[in-house]
Design a protein around this motif. Structure first.
Motif, PDB file in Angstrom:
ATOM      1  N   GLN A 221       0.825  -1.201   0.000  1.00  0.00           N
ATOM      2  CA  GLN A 221       0.000   0.000   0.000  1.00  0.00           C
ATOM      3  C   GLN A 221       0.865   1.259   0.000  1.00  0.00           C
ATOM      4  O   GLN A 221       0.550   2.246  -0.670  1.00  0.00           O
ATOM      5  CB  GLN A 221      -0.922   0.013   1.223  1.00  0.00           C
ATOM      6  N   ALA A 222       1.961   1.216   0.746  1.00  0.00           N
ATOM      7  CA  ALA A 222       2.867   2.367   0.807  1.00  0.00           C
ATOM      8  C   ALA A 222       3.481   2.646  -0.563  1.00  0.00           C
ATOM      9  O   ALA A 222       3.633   3.804  -0.963  1.00  0.00           O
ATOM     10  CB  ALA A 222       3.963   2.115   1.833  1.00  0.00           C
ATOM     11  N   GLU A 223       3.828   1.588  -1.287  1.00  0.00           N
ATOM     12  CA  GLU A 223       4.439   1.761  -2.608  1.00  0.00           C
ATOM     13  C   GLU A 223       3.464   2.404  -3.596  1.00  0.00           C
ATOM     14  O   GLU A 223       3.807   3.357  -4.301  1.00  0.00           O
ATOM     15  CB  GLU A 223       4.936   0.408  -3.125  1.00  0.00           C
ATOM     16  N   ILE A 224       2.242   1.878  -3.628  1.00  0.00           N
ATOM     17  CA  ILE A 224       1.242   2.439  -4.549  1.00  0.00           C
ATOM     18  C   ILE A 224       0.862   3.858  -4.136  1.00  0.00           C
ATOM     19  O   ILE A 224       0.773   4.773  -4.963  1.00  0.00           O
ATOM     20  CB  ILE A 224      -0.010   1.539  -4.605  1.00  0.00           C
ATOM     21  N   GLY A 225       0.649   4.046  -2.830  1.00  0.00           N
ATOM     22  CA  GLY A 225       0.283   5.359  -2.326  1.00  0.00           C
ATOM     23  C   GLY A 225       1.366   6.392  -2.568  1.00  0.00           C
ATOM     24  O   GLY A 225       1.075   7.545  -2.916  1.00  0.00           O
ATOM     25  N   SER A 226       2.625   5.999  -2.414  1.00  0.00           N
ATOM     26  CA  SER A 226       3.744   6.915  -2.631  1.00  0.00           C
ATOM     27  C   SER A 226       3.853   7.315  -4.094  1.00  0.00           C
ATOM     28  O   SER A 226       4.130   8.478  -4.413  1.00  0.00           O
ATOM     29  CB  SER A 226       5.052   6.259  -2.168  1.00  0.00           C
ATOM     30  N   MET A 227       3.634   6.361  -4.990  1.00  0.00           N
ATOM     31  CA  MET A 227       3.664   6.686  -6.420  1.00  0.00           C
ATOM     32  C   MET A 227       2.519   7.618  -6.788  1.00  0.00           C
ATOM     33  O   MET A 227       2.677   8.538  -7.597  1.00  0.00           O
ATOM     34  CB  MET A 227       3.608   5.403  -7.253  1.00  0.00           C
ATOM     35  N   LEU A 228       1.357   7.392  -6.175  1.00  0.00           N
ATOM     36  CA  LEU A 228       0.209   8.268  -6.418  1.00  0.00           C
ATOM     37  C   LEU A 228       0.510   9.681  -5.923  1.00  0.00           C
ATOM     38  O   LEU A 228       0.208  10.668  -6.599  1.00  0.00           O
ATOM     39  CB  LEU A 228      -1.024   7.711  -5.705  1.00  0.00           C
ATOM     40  N   MET A 229       1.138   9.757  -4.761  1.00  0.00           N
ATOM     41  CA  MET A 229       1.519  11.054  -4.208  1.00  0.00           C
ATOM     42  C   MET A 229       2.541  11.747  -5.099  1.00  0.00           C
ATOM     43  O   MET A 229       2.442  12.955  -5.353  1.00  0.00           O
ATOM     44  CB  MET A 229       2.099  10.866  -2.795  1.00  0.00           C
ATOM     45  N   TYR A 230       3.501  10.998  -5.585  1.00  0.00           N
ATOM     46  CA  TYR A 230       4.587  11.568  -6.388  1.00  0.00           C
ATOM     47  C   TYR A 230       4.073  12.086  -7.735  1.00  0.00           C
ATOM     48  O   TYR A 230       4.261  13.262  -8.071  1.00  0.00           O
ATOM     49  CB  TYR A 230       5.663  10.508  -6.607  1.00  0.00           C
ATOM     50  N   TYR A 231       3.415  11.210  -8.490  1.00  0.00           N
ATOM     51  CA  TYR A 231       2.986  11.595  -9.836  1.00  0.00           C
ATOM     52  C   TYR A 231       1.730  12.484  -9.813  1.00  0.00           C
ATOM     53  O   TYR A 231       1.612  13.429 -10.600  1.00  0.00           O
ATOM     54  CB  TYR A 231       2.741  10.350 -10.684  1.00  0.00           C
ATOM     55  N   GLY A 232       0.808  12.192  -8.898  1.00  0.00           N
ATOM     56  CA  GLY A 232      -0.382  13.028  -8.790  1.00  0.00           C
ATOM     57  C   GLY A 232      -0.040  14.421  -8.293  1.00  0.00           C
ATOM     58  O   GLY A 232      -0.572  15.418  -8.788  1.00  0.00           O
ATOM     59  N   GLY A 233       0.879  14.487  -7.327  1.00  0.00           N
ATOM     60  CA  GLY A 233       1.326  15.779  -6.822  1.00  0.00           C
ATOM     61  C   GLY A 233       2.024  16.585  -7.896  1.00  0.00           C
ATOM     62  O   GLY A 233       1.829  17.808  -8.005  1.00  0.00           O
ATOM     63  N   ASP A 234       2.835  15.917  -8.699  1.00  0.00           N
ATOM     64  CA  ASP A 234       3.531  16.608  -9.793  1.00  0.00           C
ATOM     65  C   ASP A 234       2.548  17.197 -10.797  1.00  0.00           C
ATOM     66  O   ASP A 234       2.777  18.288 -11.340  1.00  0.00           O
ATOM     67  CB  ASP A 234       4.470  15.636 -10.518  1.00  0.00           C
ATOM     68  N   LEU A 235       1.450  16.486 -11.041  1.00  0.00           N
ATOM     69  CA  LEU A 235       0.459  16.958 -12.003  1.00  0.00           C
ATOM     70  C   LEU A 235      -0.192  18.256 -11.521  1.00  0.00           C
ATOM     71  O   LEU A 235      -0.331  19.216 -12.286  1.00  0.00           O
ATOM     72  CB  LEU A 235      -0.606  15.885 -12.225  1.00  0.00           C
ATOM     73  N   VAL A 236      -0.586  18.282 -10.243  1.00  0.00           N
ATOM     74  CA  VAL A 236      -1.186  19.493  -9.683  1.00  0.00           C
ATOM     75  C   VAL A 236      -0.157  20.619  -9.640  1.00  0.00           C
ATOM     76  O   VAL A 236      -0.458  21.773  -9.976  1.00  0.00           O
ATOM     77  CB  VAL A 236      -1.751  19.228  -8.275  1.00  0.00           C
ATOM     78  N   ASP A 237       1.066  20.296  -9.229  1.00  0.00           N
ATOM     79  CA  ASP A 237       2.130  21.306  -9.181  1.00  0.00           C
ATOM     80  C   ASP A 237       2.415  21.870 -10.567  1.00  0.00           C
ATOM     81  O   ASP A 237       2.743  23.056 -10.709  1.00  0.00           O
ATOM     82  CB  ASP A 237       3.412  20.705  -8.592  1.00  0.00           C
ATOM     83  N   LEU A 238       2.302  21.035 -11.581  1.00  0.00           N
ATOM     84  CA  LEU A 238       2.536  21.492 -12.951  1.00  0.00           C
ATOM     85  C   LEU A 238       1.517  22.554 -13.355  1.00  0.00           C
ATOM     86  O   LEU A 238       1.856  23.527 -14.047  1.00  0.00           O
ATOM     87  CB  LEU A 238       2.464  20.299 -13.916  1.00  0.00           C
ATOM     88  N   ILE A 239       0.280  22.380 -12.909  1.00  0.00           N
ATOM     89  CA  ILE A 239      -0.759  23.372 -13.197  1.00  0.00           C
ATOM     90  C   ILE A 239      -0.420  24.699 -12.519  1.00  0.00           C
ATOM     91  O   ILE A 239      -0.535  25.774 -13.116  1.00  0.00           O
ATOM     92  CB  ILE A 239      -2.138  22.869 -12.732  1.00  0.00           C
ATOM     93  N   ILE A 240       0.019  24.619 -11.260  1.00  0.00           N
ATOM     94  CA  ILE A 240       0.393  25.832 -10.522  1.00  0.00           C
ATOM     95  C   ILE A 240       1.571  26.520 -11.196  1.00  0.00           C
ATOM     96  O   ILE A 240       1.583  27.751 -11.359  1.00  0.00           O
ATOM     97  CB  ILE A 240       0.743  25.488  -9.057  1.00  0.00           C
TER      98      ILE A 240
END
Length: 268
Positions: A221-240
């Protein structure tokens, strides 16, 4: 290796407590639109859509099936983190709620609100460095200590942390991109540097959790959640980042055009 900790159901009361401020904000926003229209001052539909979408994401994150599953599954928890702490704040910032409220308020009350927005307190908490510490620093504290486990065992702590995640995300967003008039403006270079550092801090935390799961979280769960945090966070940050760069470009182009025009007038 971390053994999985099974948490009890989150319960209805914490969900209602967290849902309440977003419902109130939703209602106030639409009341402000009605009052603004009564004053013959129209409000852009796209900003209303931003508020509706952002508020919906926030409410879905704190109440209902997703919130229940997030209490038991770290991967879903991380999805809630992205919705509540990053995407919802961004959309709600783009909705320009302060500008709308100032339009709707009587002049005297609008002046009081404007005065408070210019206060030293707002100046401090809306600074990009302070907002980044509250946002990214808070996440490091949550996921690298036993605070994450304690959150699922204490209702008050659970509510406080979720409110902090949203508010810190909102503060961070308004400290980087200026959608509304801002009394304490920082340079684009200053905000860009802080944005890069915050992005790095968020990404490093995601990688750290991939290798070092929070207490009680199984590795898969930590591995999947961390990847979601990493790539999903980058997507939102890219918009900003895109919005920040667009604002910077437009302001620079305007300054150049004004200087060119002034030079022509001087030469003529």
């Amino acid at each position: 290796m971390h053994e999985q900790v099974h948490h009890e159901s989150i319960g209805l009361i914490p969900q209602l407590i967290l849902l309440f401020p977003f419902l109130i904000g939703f209602i106030i926003y639409f009341l402000a639109i009605v009052i603004s229209h009564q004053k013959q001052r129209t409000w852009p539909v796209y900003r209303t859509l931003f508020w509706v979408t952002g508020s919906t994401f926030a409410m879905i994150a704190v109440a209902g099936p997703l919130a229940e599953r997030a209490h038991l599954d770290f991967t879903i928890h991380m999805l809630v983190h992205l919705l509540l702490g990053m995407l919802a704040p961004l959309l709600m910032v783009l909705a320009a709620p302060i500008t709308l409220i100032v339009r709707a308020l009587p002049v005297q009350h609008a002046k009081l609100l404007t005065k408070w927005l210019r206060s030293r307190f707002v100046h401090i908490i809306s600074d990009s460095i302070v907002a980044s510490i509250l946002n990214i620093g808070g996440l490091w504290l949550l996921y690298t200590t036993d605070l994450f486990t304690a959150m699922h065992e204490n209702m008050i702590l659970y509510v406080v942390i979720h409110l902090h995640v949203f508010l810190a995300g909102y503060l961070f967003t308004i400290s980087i991109i200026y959608i509304e008039p801002t009394a304490h403006r920082k340079s684009y270079l200053y905000r860009s540097i802080i944005m890069v550092l915050a992005l790095a801090g968020h990404g490093i935390l995601a990688k750290y959790m991939y290798a070092n799961p929070p207490i009680g979280v199984p590795s898969y769960q930590a591995e999947i959640g961390s990847m979601l945090m990493y790539y999903g966070g980058d997507l939102v940050d890219l918009i900003i980042i895109f919005i920040l760069c667009s604002q910077w470009y437009k302001e620079t182009r305007t300054c150049v055009a004004l200087k060119t025009e002034a030079k022509k007038v001087f030469l003529d």
